[in-house]
Design a protein around this motif. Structure first.
Motif, short mmCIF file in Angstrom:
data_model
loop_
_atom_site.label_atom_id
_atom_site.label_comp_id
_atom_site.label_asym_id
_atom_site.label_seq_id
_atom_site.Cartn_x
_atom_site.Cartn_y
_atom_site.Cartn_z
N GLU A 118 0.84 -1.20 0.00
CA GLU A 118 0.00 0.00 0.00
C GLU A 118 0.87 1.26 0.00
O GLU A 118 0.60 2.22 -0.72
CB GLU A 118 -0.92 0.00 1.22
N LYS A 119 1.94 1.25 0.80
CA LYS A 119 2.84 2.39 0.85
C LYS A 119 3.63 2.54 -0.45
O LYS A 119 3.91 3.66 -0.89
CB LYS A 119 3.81 2.25 2.03
N ILE A 120 3.98 1.41 -1.06
CA ILE A 120 4.68 1.49 -2.34
C ILE A 120 3.77 2.09 -3.40
O ILE A 120 4.21 2.92 -4.22
CB ILE A 120 5.18 0.10 -2.77
N ASP A 121 2.50 1.71 -3.40
CA ASP A 121 1.55 2.30 -4.35
C ASP A 121 1.44 3.81 -4.15
O ASP A 121 1.43 4.58 -5.11
CB ASP A 121 0.17 1.65 -4.18
N GLN A 122 1.36 4.24 -2.89
CA GLN A 122 1.26 5.67 -2.60
C GLN A 122 2.52 6.40 -3.03
O GLN A 122 2.46 7.51 -3.58
CB GLN A 122 1.00 5.87 -1.10
N TYR A 123 3.67 5.77 -2.78
CA TYR A 123 4.95 6.36 -3.17
C TYR A 123 5.03 6.51 -4.69
O TYR A 123 5.39 7.59 -5.20
CB TYR A 123 6.08 5.48 -2.65
N ASN A 124 4.70 5.46 -5.40
CA ASN A 124 4.78 5.50 -6.86
C ASN A 124 3.83 6.54 -7.45
O ASN A 124 4.16 7.21 -8.44
CB ASN A 124 4.49 4.11 -7.45
N GLU A 125 2.65 6.65 -6.86
CA GLU A 125 1.68 7.63 -7.34
C GLU A 125 2.21 9.05 -7.12
O GLU A 125 2.10 9.91 -8.01
CB GLU A 125 0.35 7.46 -6.63
N PHE A 126 2.82 9.29 -5.95
CA PHE A 126 3.32 10.62 -5.64
C PHE A 126 4.49 11.01 -6.55
O PHE A 126 4.47 12.07 -7.18
CB PHE A 126 3.77 10.70 -4.18
N VAL A 127 5.52 10.16 -6.63
CA VAL A 127 6.71 10.52 -7.42
C VAL A 127 6.41 10.53 -8.90
O VAL A 127 7.07 11.24 -9.68
CB VAL A 127 7.90 9.58 -7.11
N GLY A 128 5.40 9.74 -9.32
CA GLY A 128 5.05 9.71 -10.73
C GLY A 128 4.48 11.03 -11.22
O GLY A 128 4.57 11.35 -12.42
N LYS A 129 3.93 11.82 -10.28
CA LYS A 129 3.33 13.10 -10.65
C LYS A 129 4.20 14.29 -10.28
O LYS A 129 3.89 15.42 -10.66
CB LYS A 129 1.96 13.24 -9.97
N ASN A 130 5.26 14.04 -9.51
CA ASN A 130 6.09 15.14 -9.03
C ASN A 130 7.14 15.52 -10.07
O ASN A 130 7.99 14.70 -10.45
CB ASN A 130 6.76 14.74 -7.71
N LYS A 131 7.12 16.76 -10.51
CA LYS A 131 8.02 17.20 -11.58
C LYS A 131 9.48 17.24 -11.13
O LYS A 131 10.38 16.92 -11.91
CB LYS A 131 7.59 18.58 -12.09
N ASP A 132 9.71 17.62 -9.87
CA ASP A 132 11.09 17.66 -9.37
C ASP A 132 11.71 16.27 -9.34
O ASP A 132 12.87 16.09 -9.72
CB ASP A 132 11.13 18.28 -7.97
N TYR A 133 10.92 15.29 -8.90
CA TYR A 133 11.44 13.92 -8.86
C TYR A 133 11.67 13.40 -10.27
O TYR A 133 12.70 12.76 -10.55
CB TYR A 133 10.45 13.01 -8.12
N GLN A 134 10.74 13.66 -11.16
CA GLN A 134 10.88 13.19 -12.53
C GLN A 134 12.10 13.81 -13.21
O GLN A 134 12.76 13.18 -14.03
CB GLN A 134 9.61 13.50 -13.33
N ARG A 135 12.42 15.05 -12.84
CA ARG A 135 13.61 15.71 -13.38
C ARG A 135 14.88 14.98 -12.92
O ARG A 135 15.83 14.80 -13.70
CB ARG A 135 13.64 17.16 -12.94
N LEU A 136 14.89 14.52 -11.66
CA LEU A 136 16.03 13.77 -11.14
C LEU A 136 16.18 12.43 -11.88
O LEU A 136 17.30 12.01 -12.19
CB LEU A 136 15.86 13.53 -9.65
N ILE A 137 15.06 11.77 -12.14
CA ILE A 137 15.11 10.48 -12.84
C ILE A 137 15.58 10.66 -14.28
O ILE A 137 16.35 9.84 -14.81
CB ILE A 137 13.73 9.80 -12.80
#
Length: 269
Positions: A118-137
């Motif tokens: 459940e926490k992994i799903d929440q984490y993936n949903e959050f970082v998948g929409k976060n532009k700063d995180y996506q920029r790092l990836i």
């Protein structure tokens, strides 16, 4: 065919009679190669692990000329997660290493998710929409050659993970098991781990849930390579260790050993 009979004629009479009789040979071979798997109402993960904690093992192969930039990127990603209150309480970096012996230009990162998938799903949903995180990836994608992710469970019979002080080296021994043998592996290692705790070298033990299946990872901690040698030799002098090894070796399809050193930002040193 002539070569086959020439080879059989050189065998002792008792073995030759087995080889030339198809019915007897089939029965003999079935005893060697066919394993009986006992049915069970419980999943392997439920029987071998009693924790609602999922571990994520990231394996990255970075470009040889980009180690400094790569490690800075990972550190920036770690800082991002620590700064997000919605993530930091449930997502934790346990260890971060670069490989010293084995696959060169490789790094491994071990993350802990408290609260299950459940926490992994929440984490993936959050970082998948976060532009700063996506920029790092995206930045990371330019300096790595390949990436692999596994979700793991910890073996319940291993000691709890305790972070280590500097300065240590780590060994990760990765095993690809034959399908259907995970319970046997667990039963044997529940005894074998008792032979490997004299020098507090047992750091973590996991089996895979998602990613490459029937994978086992044992992570050991040593002061140095010579300390590793002495610790392993000590285990072989303990009555019973050789028997545990003899039982587990037939379960393995492939094994892989890497010596790792912690990154400067790794929680365990």
């Amino acid at each position: 065919m002539a070569n086959t009979f020439k080879y059989l004629n050189k065998l002792p009479q008792n073995i030759r009679s087995l080889s030339t009789s198809s019915s007897k040979s089939d029965a003999w071979l079935s005893k060697i190669f066919v394993r009986k798997i006992e049915p069970t109402k419980e999943s392997h993960s439920r029987m071998l692990s009693d924790k609602e904690i999922i571990y994520s093992l990231q394996t990255h192969n970075y470009r040889p000329d980009s180690k400094v930039a790569y490690l800075q990127n990972v550190k920036n990603t770690l800082d991002f997660i620590k700064a997000e209150s919605s993530l930091s309480k449930d997502v934790e970096l346990v260890g971060s290493w670069t490989v010293n012996v084995g696959d060169q230009d490789q790094a491994l990162h071990l993350w802990k998710f408290t609260g299950g998938y459940e926490k992994i799903d929440q984490y993936n949903e959050f970082v998948g929409k976060n532009k700063d995180y996506q920029r790092l990836i995206e930045e990371q994608g330019k300096i790595v050659r390949s990436r692999h992710l596994q979700y793991l469970l910890a073996f319940s019979y291993w000691p709890q993970i305790a972070l280590r002080r500097p300065n240590n080296i780590y060994e990760i021994r990765s095993y690809a098991l034959k399908p259907g043998t995970m319970i046997e592996w667990g039963n044997n290692w529940a005894r074998a781990i008792n032979f490997r705790q004299n020098n507090d070298e047992a750091f973590a033990g996991f089996f895979s849930q998602i990613g490459r299946l029937y994978n086992v990872h044992h992570i050991w901690c040593y002061n140095n390579l010579n300390g590793r040698k002495e610790t392993r030799e000590s285990a072989w002098r303990s009555p019973g260790w050789d028997e545990c090894v003899a039982y587990t070796v037939p379960l393995i399809r492939e094994m892989h050993c890497r010596i790792m050193v912690p990154t400067e930002f790794s929680p365990t040193q």
